[in-house]
Design a protein around this motif. Structure first.
Motif, PDB file in Angstrom:
ATOM      1  N   SER A  79      22.874  51.417  52.874  1.00 42.92           N
ATOM      2  CA  SER A  79      23.229  52.336  51.794  1.00 42.92           C
ATOM      3  C   SER A  79      23.625  53.665  52.426  1.00 42.92           C
ATOM      4  CB  SER A  79      22.041  52.549  50.849  1.00 42.92           C
ATOM      5  OG  SER A  79      21.027  53.323  51.468  1.00 42.92           O
ATOM      6  N   ALA A  80      23.874  54.663  51.591  1.00 45.41           N
ATOM      7  CA  ALA A  80      24.212  55.994  52.104  1.00 45.41           C
ATOM      8  C   ALA A  80      23.023  56.662  52.774  1.00 45.41           C
ATOM      9  CB  ALA A  80      24.729  56.877  50.962  1.00 45.41           C
ATOM     10  N   GLY A  81      21.832  56.107  52.547  1.00 48.39           N
ATOM     11  CA  GLY A  81      20.632  56.707  53.133  1.00 48.39           C
ATOM     12  C   GLY A  81      19.919  57.623  52.156  1.00 48.39           C
ATOM     13  N   TYR A  82      18.962  58.387  52.683  1.00 48.88           N
ATOM     14  CA  TYR A  82      18.149  59.262  51.836  1.00 48.88           C
ATOM     15  C   TYR A  82      17.761  60.494  52.631  1.00 48.88           C
ATOM     16  CZ  TYR A  82      15.219  60.074  47.716  1.00 48.88           C
ATOM     17  OH  TYR A  82      14.682  60.588  46.562  1.00 48.88           O
ATOM     18  N   ASP A  83      17.040  61.402  51.973  1.00 49.25           N
ATOM     19  CA  ASP A  83      16.740  62.706  52.574  1.00 49.25           C
ATOM     20  C   ASP A  83      15.960  62.617  53.874  1.00 49.25           C
ATOM     21  OD1 ASP A  83      18.014  63.599  50.354  1.00 49.25           O
ATOM     22  OD2 ASP A  83      16.301  64.671  49.500  1.00 49.25           O
ATOM     23  N   GLY A  84      15.188  61.550  54.056  1.00 53.84           N
ATOM     24  CA  GLY A  84      14.393  61.422  55.268  1.00 53.84           C
ATOM     25  C   GLY A  84      15.221  61.459  56.542  1.00 53.84           C
ATOM     26  N   GLN A  85      16.474  61.037  56.471  1.00 54.09           N
ATOM     27  CA  GLN A  85      17.316  61.037  57.672  1.00 54.09           C
ATOM     28  C   GLN A  85      17.593  62.454  58.166  1.00 54.09           C
ATOM     29  OE1 GLN A  85      21.195  59.290  56.751  1.00 54.09           O
ATOM     30  NE2 GLN A  85      21.034  60.050  54.656  1.00 54.09           N
ATOM     31  N   PHE A  86      17.636  63.416  57.253  1.00 54.04           N
ATOM     32  CA  PHE A  86      17.886  64.803  57.653  1.00 54.04           C
ATOM     33  C   PHE A  86      16.621  65.464  58.205  1.00 54.04           C
ATOM     34  CE2 PHE A  86      20.791  63.878  54.027  1.00 54.04           C
ATOM     35  CZ  PHE A  86      21.944  63.735  54.788  1.00 54.04           C
ATOM     36  N   TYR A  87      15.465  65.104  57.638  1.00 57.69           N
ATOM     37  CA  TYR A  87      14.207  65.589  58.203  1.00 57.69           C
ATOM     38  C   TYR A  87      14.006  65.021  59.610  1.00 57.69           C
ATOM     39  CZ  TYR A  87      12.855  67.272  53.551  1.00 57.69           C
ATOM     40  OH  TYR A  87      12.811  67.931  52.352  1.00 57.69           O
ATOM     41  N   TYR A  88      14.336  63.763  59.771  1.00 52.93           N
ATOM     42  CA  TYR A  88      14.223  63.119  61.083  1.00 52.93           C
ATOM     43  C   TYR A  88      15.116  63.814  62.100  1.00 52.93           C
ATOM     44  CZ  TYR A  88      15.224  59.591  64.682  1.00 52.93           C
ATOM     45  OH  TYR A  88      15.431  58.939  65.872  1.00 52.93           O
ATOM     46  N   ARG A  89      16.339  64.100  61.696  1.00 55.49           N
ATOM     47  CA  ARG A  89      17.268  64.724  62.627  1.00 55.49           C
ATOM     48  C   ARG A  89      16.752  66.074  63.109  1.00 55.49           C
ATOM     49  NH1 ARG A  89      22.510  67.864  62.892  1.00 55.49           N
ATOM     50  NH2 ARG A  89      20.913  69.396  63.397  1.00 55.49           N
ATOM     51  N   LEU A  90      16.220  66.870  62.211  1.00 58.37           N
ATOM     52  CA  LEU A  90      15.666  68.167  62.601  1.00 58.37           C
ATOM     53  C   LEU A  90      14.392  68.010  63.417  1.00 58.37           C
ATOM     54  CD1 LEU A  90      16.248  70.263  59.360  1.00 58.37           C
ATOM     55  CD2 LEU A  90      17.325  70.627  61.584  1.00 58.37           C
ATOM     56  N   ALA A  91      13.626  66.954  63.150  1.00 58.32           N
ATOM     57  CA  ALA A  91      12.386  66.740  63.902  1.00 58.32           C
ATOM     58  C   ALA A  91      12.654  66.404  65.363  1.00 58.32           C
ATOM     59  CB  ALA A  91      11.570  65.618  63.255  1.00 58.32           C
ATOM     60  N   LEU A  92      13.838  65.877  65.663  1.00 54.91           N
ATOM     61  CA  LEU A  92      14.186  65.586  67.051  1.00 54.91           C
ATOM     62  C   LEU A  92      14.361  66.861  67.858  1.00 54.91           C
ATOM     63  CD1 LEU A  92      16.757  62.699  66.484  1.00 54.91           C
ATOM     64  CD2 LEU A  92      14.360  62.486  67.190  1.00 54.91           C
ATOM     65  N   ASP A  93      14.877  67.900  67.197  1.00 55.32           N
ATOM     66  CA  ASP A  93      15.036  69.211  67.837  1.00 55.32           C
ATOM     67  C   ASP A  93      15.237  70.249  66.744  1.00 55.32           C
ATOM     68  OD1 ASP A  93      15.540  71.463  69.294  1.00 55.32           O
ATOM     69  OD2 ASP A  93      17.294  70.680  70.343  1.00 55.32           O
ATOM     70  N   PRO A  94      14.164  70.916  66.285  1.00 51.76           N
ATOM     71  CA  PRO A  94      14.278  71.882  65.181  1.00 51.76           C
ATOM     72  C   PRO A  94      15.201  73.056  65.473  1.00 51.76           C
ATOM     73  CG  PRO A  94      11.986  71.293  65.591  1.00 51.76           C
ATOM     74  CD  PRO A  94      12.775  70.744  66.734  1.00 51.76           C
ATOM     75  N   ALA A  95      15.478  73.337  66.735  1.00 47.15           N
ATOM     76  CA  ALA A  95      16.333  74.468  67.089  1.00 47.15           C
ATOM     77  C   ALA A  95      17.818  74.105  67.120  1.00 47.15           C
ATOM     78  CB  ALA A  95      15.920  75.041  68.448  1.00 47.15           C
ATOM     79  N   ASN A  96      18.120  72.830  66.987  1.00 45.72           N
ATOM     80  CA  ASN A  96      19.515  72.392  67.024  1.00 45.72           C
ATOM     81  C   ASN A  96      20.079  72.417  65.606  1.00 45.72           C
ATOM     82  OD1 ASN A  96      21.960  70.961  67.144  1.00 45.72           O
ATOM     83  ND2 ASN A  96      21.242  69.707  68.852  1.00 45.72           N
ATOM     84  N   TRP A  97      20.914  73.440  65.337  1.00 44.62           N
ATOM     85  CA  TRP A  97      21.479  73.597  63.989  1.00 44.62           C
ATOM     86  C   TRP A  97      22.965  73.237  63.954  1.00 44.62           C
ATOM     87  CZ3 TRP A  97      19.131  78.671  61.521  1.00 44.62           C
ATOM     88  CH2 TRP A  97      17.748  78.488  61.367  1.00 44.62           C
ATOM     89  N   ASN A  98      23.407  72.433  64.879  1.00 40.71           N
ATOM     90  CA  ASN A  98      24.787  71.957  64.829  1.00 40.71           C
ATOM     91  C   ASN A  98      24.970  71.055  63.617  1.00 40.71           C
ATOM     92  OD1 ASN A  98      25.660  73.220  67.242  1.00 40.71           O
ATOM     93  ND2 ASN A  98      24.658  71.597  68.432  1.00 40.71           N
ATOM     94  N   ALA A  99      26.202  70.982  63.138  1.00 42.76           N
ATOM     95  CA  ALA A  99      26.481  70.135  61.977  1.00 42.76           C
ATOM     96  C   ALA A  99      26.150  68.677  62.276  1.00 42.76           C
ATOM     97  CB  ALA A  99      27.941  70.274  61.561  1.00 42.76           C
ATOM     98  N   THR A 100      26.447  68.236  63.483  1.00 41.46           N
ATOM     99  CA  THR A 100      26.131  66.874  63.899  1.00 41.46           C
ATOM    100  C   THR A 100      25.334  66.905  65.193  1.00 41.46           C
ATOM    101  OG1 THR A 100      28.148  65.985  62.898  1.00 41.46           O
ATOM    102  CG2 THR A 100      27.064  64.626  64.553  1.00 41.46           C
ATOM    103  N   ALA A 101      24.244  66.195  65.211  1.00 45.25           N
ATOM    104  CA  ALA A 101      23.417  66.080  66.420  1.00 45.25           C
ATOM    105  C   ALA A 101      22.647  64.774  66.344  1.00 45.25           C
ATOM    106  CB  ALA A 101      22.461  67.262  66.538  1.00 45.25           C
ATOM    107  N   PHE A 102      22.466  64.141  67.500  1.00 49.91           N
ATOM    108  CA  PHE A 102      21.728  62.878  67.592  1.00 49.91           C
ATOM    109  C   PHE A 102      22.337  61.814  66.666  1.00 49.91           C
ATOM    110  CE2 PHE A 102      18.692  66.396  68.277  1.00 49.91           C
ATOM    111  CZ  PHE A 102      18.451  66.196  69.627  1.00 49.91           C
ATOM    112  N   GLY A 103      23.635  61.915  66.451  1.00 51.92           N
ATOM    113  CA  GLY A 103      24.335  60.910  65.668  1.00 51.92           C
ATOM    114  C   GLY A 103      24.206  61.042  64.169  1.00 51.92           C
ATOM    115  N   ILE A 104      23.611  62.140  63.682  1.00 52.22           N
ATOM    116  CA  ILE A 104      23.433  62.341  62.242  1.00 52.22           C
ATOM    117  C   ILE A 104      24.083  63.666  61.843  1.00 52.22           C
ATOM    118  CG2 ILE A 104      21.769  62.620  60.365  1.00 52.22           C
ATOM    119  CD1 ILE A 104      19.805  60.954  62.016  1.00 52.22           C
TER     120      ILE A 104
END
Length: 412
Positions: A79-104
């Protein structure tokens, strides 16, 4: 001939032996029970729906991901996914505010202002990417347990048994939070802890909890906003002056405001709060009324459909809101808590159709009126609300919780 002792000392010891009820009348007890109960749900969802793949809780979908760049071991949902994917992406590196990082890729700028939950997950996982999926689930389990424990404290302060705190962990929307790695449990634990600390005049702790809660889920700012209104009115009437108590609303507003500005300048585009409002808010009560009309018109009498479950959820939430409004003038809860309840109820009317018509979110974002209603009900004197009537009201949370938990154990 007397074969057993019947001394006054022995009789006194037997009389003083604590009952089971008194042993369980500790806030830690509902916390432990809630943790074990929600752990059972998480394990069942992990084994039955996720087939042993914990990363599926993240709900990363094909719309915002780039397969070749994703962290190893992350599985996608169809599916398109859910909000957890964005929390996960920030949890990998909270200081990385690029539009795309770690494939998300982030979909909205306001995701960056909800940094609290990912930050804790990053700390718990010690920055190890492979541990983040487990950290996200563990944090929510502990936070739900904290909600029940804090609920037990509220109950004790109102002269009721601590086990009533279990009601705080019985909201049906928490199934989505725990099952899809979203931030509500941590944010609500901060809000409840802040309200309780304010009751005890621990203003610095209150300010810290509200501030962290605000950068986890911004809606909890309505709680310090209610304190601000009562404080400013008291100052206007010259009943009090500025003091430490004002840190409880100034600090959370300042912290959230600074984060808002930082995201605006780093990420660019419109302010996150405006982006959030344009997507999730609408003309008062229009989306709510339209959603109810649609759901009622599409009731399925042959089996329990997603629309029927929606109506069950809304009916459950509505019952608690009506109960809270009914005791608004007789509860002994402080004025700011009553005002916060009203603020949270009014906020429901502003929510857009994206929230009200969804059969996928199971009301996870509607939790605050439920929690505040419980606080008001617990603080209502027994001459207005006996334990029997309170039990009947609290029991109404069970059907929706069980239906949603079963559904999300079996399905996405």
């Amino acid at each position: 001939m007397q074969l057993t002792s019947t001394s006054e000392e022995d009789r006194s010891l037997r009389q003083r032996a604590p009952s089971l009820g008194s042993k369980l009348n500790r806030p830690l007890v509902p916390g432990v029970i809630a943790f074990l109960g929600w752990l059972g749900f998480a394990l069942a969802r992990w084994q039955i729906w996720a087939k042993g793949h914990l990363s599926l809780f993240i709900m990363a979908g094909h719309v915002y991901t780039h397969r070749g760049q994703l962290p190893r071991g992350l599985l996608l949902v169809p599916s398109a996914g859910y909000d957890g994917q964005f929390y996960y992406r920030l949890a990998l590196d909270p200081a990385n505010w690029n539009a795309t990082a770690f494939g998300i890729t982030m979909d909205q700028s306001y995701r960056y202002t909800r940094i609290g939950y990912p930050l804790v997950a990053w700390l718990v996982s010690a920055g190890q990417h492979q541990l983040v999926p487990a950290a996200l689930v563990a944090i929510n389990l502990v936070a739900v347990a904290a909600m029940a424990m804090l609920g037990g404290m509220f109950a004790r302060e109102s002269g009721r048994h601590a086990l009533w705190g279990l009601a705080f962990a019985a909201y049906f929307g928490l199934v989505i939070s725990v099952g899809r790695d979203t931030a509500e449990p941590l944010a609500e634990a901060c809000m409840l802890g802040g309200l309780l600390a304010y009751r005890r005049n621990r203003y610095v702790l209150t300010a810290g909890l509200f501030a962290f809660g605000a950068i986890t889920r911004e809606t909890i700012l309505l709680a310090p906003a209610a304190i601000a209104v009562t404080r400013l009115i008291a100052m206007a009437r010259r009943r009090t002056g500025p003091g430490l108590a004002d840190l409880t609303w100034v600090v959370p507003a300042a912290v959230y405001g600074l984060l808002e500005v930082a995201v605006h300048f780093v990420v660019k585009g419109e302010f996150p709060l405006l982006a959030n409002s344009s997507r999730n808010l609408t003309v008062p009560f229009t989306a709510l009324v339209d959603a109810l009309k649609y759901d009622i018109a599409h009731i399925n009498t042959s089996h329990l459909s997603p629309t029927d479950i929606n109506l069950l959820e809304y009916a459950t939430l509505g019952l608690f809101i009506v109960a809270g409004l009914a005791v608004l003038w007789v509860t002994t809860a402080p004025v700011h808590e009553r005002l916060a309840f009203v603020f949270f109820v009014l906020q429901l009317g502003l929510l857009s159709s994206q929230i009200w018509t969804s059969t996928f979110g199971d009301g996870r974002s509607l939790i605050e009126p439920y929690l505040m209603a419980l606080i008001l009900l617990f603080a209502t004197p027994r001459r207005y609300l006996s334990w029997r009537y309170l039990s009947l009201i609290a029991a109404c949370a069970a059907p929706a919780l069980l239906v949603v938990a079963r559904r999300r154990t079996l399905y996405m």
